[in-house]
Design an enzyme around this catalytic site. Sequence first.
Site, PDB file in Angstrom:
ATOM      1  NE  ARG A 194     -28.950  28.815  32.702  1.00 43.85           N
ATOM      2  CZ  ARG A 194     -28.414  29.784  33.426  1.00 43.85           C
ATOM      3  NH1 ARG A 194     -27.165  29.689  33.823  1.00 43.85           N
ATOM      4  NH2 ARG A 194     -29.108  30.842  33.752  1.00 43.85           N
ATOM      5  CE  LYS A 216     -40.338  10.397  25.678  1.00 38.81           C
ATOM      6  NZ  LYS A 216     -41.677   9.806  25.476  1.00 38.81           N
ATOM      7  CD  GLU A 258     -43.804   0.682  29.724  1.00 42.49           C
ATOM      8  OE1 GLU A 258     -43.929   0.634  28.493  1.00 42.49           O
ATOM      9  OE2 GLU A 258     -44.203   1.659  30.411  1.00 42.49           O
ATOM     10  CE  LYS A 300     -36.958   4.428  26.168  1.00 36.12           C
ATOM     11  NZ  LYS A 300     -37.646   4.771  27.399  1.00 36.12           N
ATOM     12  CD  GLU A 310     -42.411  10.854  22.187  1.00 40.11           C
ATOM     13  OE1 GLU A 310     -41.735  10.241  23.022  1.00 40.11           O
ATOM     14  OE2 GLU A 310     -43.564  11.222  22.388  1.00 40.11           O
ATOM     15  NE  ARG A 314     -37.807   8.445  23.567  1.00 37.34           N
ATOM     16  CZ  ARG A 314     -36.851   8.825  24.382  1.00 37.34           C
ATOM     17  NH1 ARG A 314     -35.864   9.585  23.943  1.00 37.34           N
ATOM     18  NH2 ARG A 314     -36.848   8.467  25.641  1.00 37.34           N
ATOM     19  CG  ASN A 318     -45.226   7.192  24.586  1.00 42.06           C
ATOM     20  OD1 ASN A 318     -44.743   6.823  25.644  1.00 42.06           O
ATOM     21  ND2 ASN A 318     -44.790   8.253  23.938  1.00 42.06           N
ATOM     22  CG  HIS A 321     -47.343   4.695  27.584  1.00 40.64           C
ATOM     23  ND1 HIS A 321     -47.235   3.446  27.024  1.00 40.64           N
ATOM     24  CD2 HIS A 321     -46.329   4.783  28.484  1.00 40.64           C
ATOM     25  CE1 HIS A 321     -46.208   2.802  27.569  1.00 40.64           C
ATOM     26  NE2 HIS A 321     -45.646   3.585  28.456  1.00 40.64           N
ATOM     27  CG  HIS A 325     -49.661   8.774  30.543  1.00 42.51           C
ATOM     28  ND1 HIS A 325     -48.873   9.411  29.620  1.00 42.51           N
ATOM     29  CD2 HIS A 325     -48.859   7.860  31.148  1.00 42.51           C
ATOM     30  CE1 HIS A 325     -47.647   8.902  29.655  1.00 42.51           C
ATOM     31  NE2 HIS A 325     -47.624   7.956  30.577  1.00 42.51           N
ATOM     32  CG  HIS A 338     -46.062   3.733  34.234  1.00 44.04           C
ATOM     33  ND1 HIS A 338     -46.764   4.764  33.647  1.00 44.04           N
ATOM     34  CD2 HIS A 338     -45.192   3.296  33.279  1.00 44.04           C
ATOM     35  CE1 HIS A 338     -46.331   4.954  32.413  1.00 44.04           C
ATOM     36  NE2 HIS A 338     -45.389   4.074  32.165  1.00 44.04           N
TER      37      HIS A 338
HETATM   38  P1  NAD Z   1     -41.369   3.237  41.084  1.00 44.02           P
HETATM   39  O1  NAD Z   1     -40.194   4.021  40.789  1.00 44.02           O
HETATM   40  O2  NAD Z   1     -42.439   3.869  41.905  1.00 44.02           O
HETATM   41  O3  NAD Z   1     -40.894   1.906  41.809  1.00 44.02           O
HETATM   42  C1  NAD Z   1     -41.852   0.961  42.180  1.00 44.02           C
HETATM   43  C2  NAD Z   1     -41.747   0.589  43.684  1.00 44.02           C
HETATM   44  O4  NAD Z   1     -40.696  -0.343  43.857  1.00 44.02           O
HETATM   45  C3  NAD Z   1     -41.428   1.755  44.588  1.00 44.02           C
HETATM   46  O5  NAD Z   1     -42.117   1.570  45.801  1.00 44.02           O
HETATM   47  C4  NAD Z   1     -39.941   1.606  44.807  1.00 44.02           C
HETATM   48  O6  NAD Z   1     -39.482   2.200  45.986  1.00 44.02           O
HETATM   49  C5  NAD Z   1     -39.812   0.109  44.860  1.00 44.02           C
HETATM   50  N1  NAD Z   1     -38.520  -0.438  44.499  1.00 44.02           N
HETATM   51  C6  NAD Z   1     -37.684   0.013  43.552  1.00 44.02           C
HETATM   52  N2  NAD Z   1     -36.665  -0.845  43.403  1.00 44.02           N
HETATM   53  C7  NAD Z   1     -36.862  -1.840  44.302  1.00 44.02           C
HETATM   54  C8  NAD Z   1     -36.152  -3.016  44.612  1.00 44.02           C
HETATM   55  N3  NAD Z   1     -35.080  -3.394  43.925  1.00 44.02           N
HETATM   56  N4  NAD Z   1     -36.618  -3.800  45.617  1.00 44.02           N
HETATM   57  C9  NAD Z   1     -37.752  -3.459  46.290  1.00 44.02           C
HETATM   58  N5  NAD Z   1     -38.481  -2.373  46.009  1.00 44.02           N
HETATM   59  C10 NAD Z   1     -38.040  -1.570  45.021  1.00 44.02           C
HETATM   60  O7  NAD Z   1     -42.100   2.711  39.768  1.00 44.02           O
HETATM   61  P2  NAD Z   1     -41.520   2.113  38.393  1.00 44.02           P
HETATM   62  O8  NAD Z   1     -42.539   1.167  37.920  1.00 44.02           O
HETATM   63  O9  NAD Z   1     -40.126   1.667  38.517  1.00 44.02           O
HETATM   64  O10 NAD Z   1     -41.519   3.373  37.423  1.00 44.02           O
HETATM   65  C11 NAD Z   1     -42.707   4.048  37.095  1.00 44.02           C
HETATM   66  C12 NAD Z   1     -42.363   5.443  36.693  1.00 44.02           C
HETATM   67  O11 NAD Z   1     -41.499   5.413  35.582  1.00 44.02           O
HETATM   68  C13 NAD Z   1     -43.561   6.274  36.296  1.00 44.02           C
HETATM   69  O12 NAD Z   1     -43.492   7.526  36.904  1.00 44.02           O
HETATM   70  C14 NAD Z   1     -43.417   6.406  34.808  1.00 44.02           C
HETATM   71  O13 NAD Z   1     -43.969   7.593  34.314  1.00 44.02           O
HETATM   72  C15 NAD Z   1     -41.950   6.363  34.631  1.00 44.02           C
HETATM   73  N6  NAD Z   1     -41.514   5.944  33.296  1.00 44.02           N
HETATM   74  C16 NAD Z   1     -40.657   6.753  32.635  1.00 44.02           C
HETATM   75  C17 NAD Z   1     -40.183   6.367  31.404  1.00 44.02           C
HETATM   76  C18 NAD Z   1     -39.153   7.221  30.702  1.00 44.02           C
HETATM   77  O14 NAD Z   1     -38.867   6.982  29.540  1.00 44.02           O
HETATM   78  N7  NAD Z   1     -38.567   8.167  31.385  1.00 44.02           N
HETATM   79  C19 NAD Z   1     -40.611   5.167  30.816  1.00 44.02           C
HETATM   80  C20 NAD Z   1     -41.485   4.365  31.519  1.00 44.02           C
HETATM   81  C21 NAD Z   1     -41.933   4.757  32.776  1.00 44.02           C
END
Ligand code: NAD
Length: 437
Positions: A194, A216, A258, A300, A310, A314, A318, A321, A325, A338
């Site tokens: 939890r 999030k 972003e 942010k 949100e 907030r 998006n 998005h 999405h 993404h």
């Molecule tokens: P990701 O986590 O898939 O990373 C992208 C790629 O880069 C992966 O293959 C990863 O292994 C690689 N990688 C990571 N760091 C690296 C580094 N330093 N050197 C080499 N390779 C590296 O994708 P992302 O774009 O980082 O994140 C996308 C995700 O984030 C989505 O699932 C999206 O929904 C989420 N997201 C969440 C929020 C939130 O507020 N929680 C906001 C925006 C996006």
Amino acid sequence: MAYCATSHTPHISPKWSSSPRNALIQSRNRFTVVPIRFPPNIPPNVLKFDRIRSPIRASSAQLMEQNLGSRVPTIVDVDLGNRSYPIYIGSGLLDQPHLLQRHVHGKRVLVVTNTTVAPLYLDKVVSALTDGNSSVSVESVILPDGEKYKNMETLMKVFDKAIESRFDRRTTFVALGGGVIGDMCGFAAAAFLRGVNFIQIPTTVMAQVDSSVGGKTGINHPLGKNLIGAFYQPQCVLVDTDTLHTLPDRELASGIAEVVKYGLIRDAEFFEWQEKNMNALLARDANALAYAIKRSCENKAEVVSLDEKESGLRATLNLGHTFGHAIEAGFGYGQWLHGEAVAAGTVMAVDMSHRLGWIDESIVKRVYDILLAANLPIGPPECMTVEMFKSYMAVDKKVADGLLRLILLKGPLGNCVFTGDYDRKALDETLHAFCKS
Ligand code: NAD
């Protein structure tokens, strides 16, 4: 890579009236004006300037002069009362163990990472957690890499490891990786026993400017993205900008989508800075990247501090998005990154804003130009149909009482609305303009 071209001609009818610097949060039944804060209106409890940091609206030149690529961390606070936390931003921060260790609770740490990031940074992070602190033991779980693994099955691997290793409530989970790892590790930390403490060490631009901040967390469902999750804040976010040296170009560009968003929805000055500095960002200029990360985190943090769960403001984070999405789910998770889906979605949201007469054509053009300059797509993949968009958008989290609310631009650059009160015809026209069928 080749993106599908769209034969889109922006509709021209600039009818917006000069609006105040406000985000209008609208729905069918209510209409609330939420002031977006500009200096000198930023309340002291939202951004504190008692350490090395600059006011959010300080000039970019002034901020660049601070040499943000230096080893002294810049600190942005996320102000959430007794759940407030710092975002440390800088170069070489993983070589400064005290930054991480002060946020570790208890004697056991579980680092959650993936098969790509582990060989690059896991040893460094273990050293940062244990150097001079032999009482802490660190274990890790290495997940498969990719958005398509952001699901319940992969999440169970974290719980399996935590339960088999008999971790207790004093454990700290550390997310080491991009947004996928951050979202999954955060959700695991929220749910395990939890709730245990967790720390974010984001290693992509996407994660450093956005996903690691604000709490999030969650996973995808085959029917929709990020539909299962929790709001759960970390103890700290540590952004070591050196980790970006190994990031592929396509991932770098994805994160920039972003960054562009913050400029469009609430920070016109930042958008103008991006227009001038896009080449420096793509060339990984250390100061340009650090400035973009800092300014994004400030935006942010300010929004999250004002609306953590949100209820309105907030949601403006998006922009693009809801369309994006739909592309991610419809095209198949991981086919487009993404940020690529968000970029195409942003163009669609901007197109719709213009069809509604809410923004000037010049803004539409500037959005196309900046996303093209960032090597990002400006339309959805050809396989996306109007029906696919409609069906995925119908399960979006911003649907309330059957009404799809969208983030749309309205007024001068840097202003947006979150609203369900728009002409459905404009949405239909936008979908048909960007889809072949
Ligand atoms: P990701 O986590 O898939 O990373 C992208 C790629 O880069 C992966 O293959 C990863 O292994 C690689 N990688 C990571 N760091 C690296 C580094 N330093 N050197 C080499 N390779 C590296 O994708 P992302 O774009 O980082 O994140 C996308 C995700 O984030 C989505 O699932 C999206 O929904 C989420 N997201 C969440 C929020 C939130 O507020 N929680 C906001 C925006 C996006």
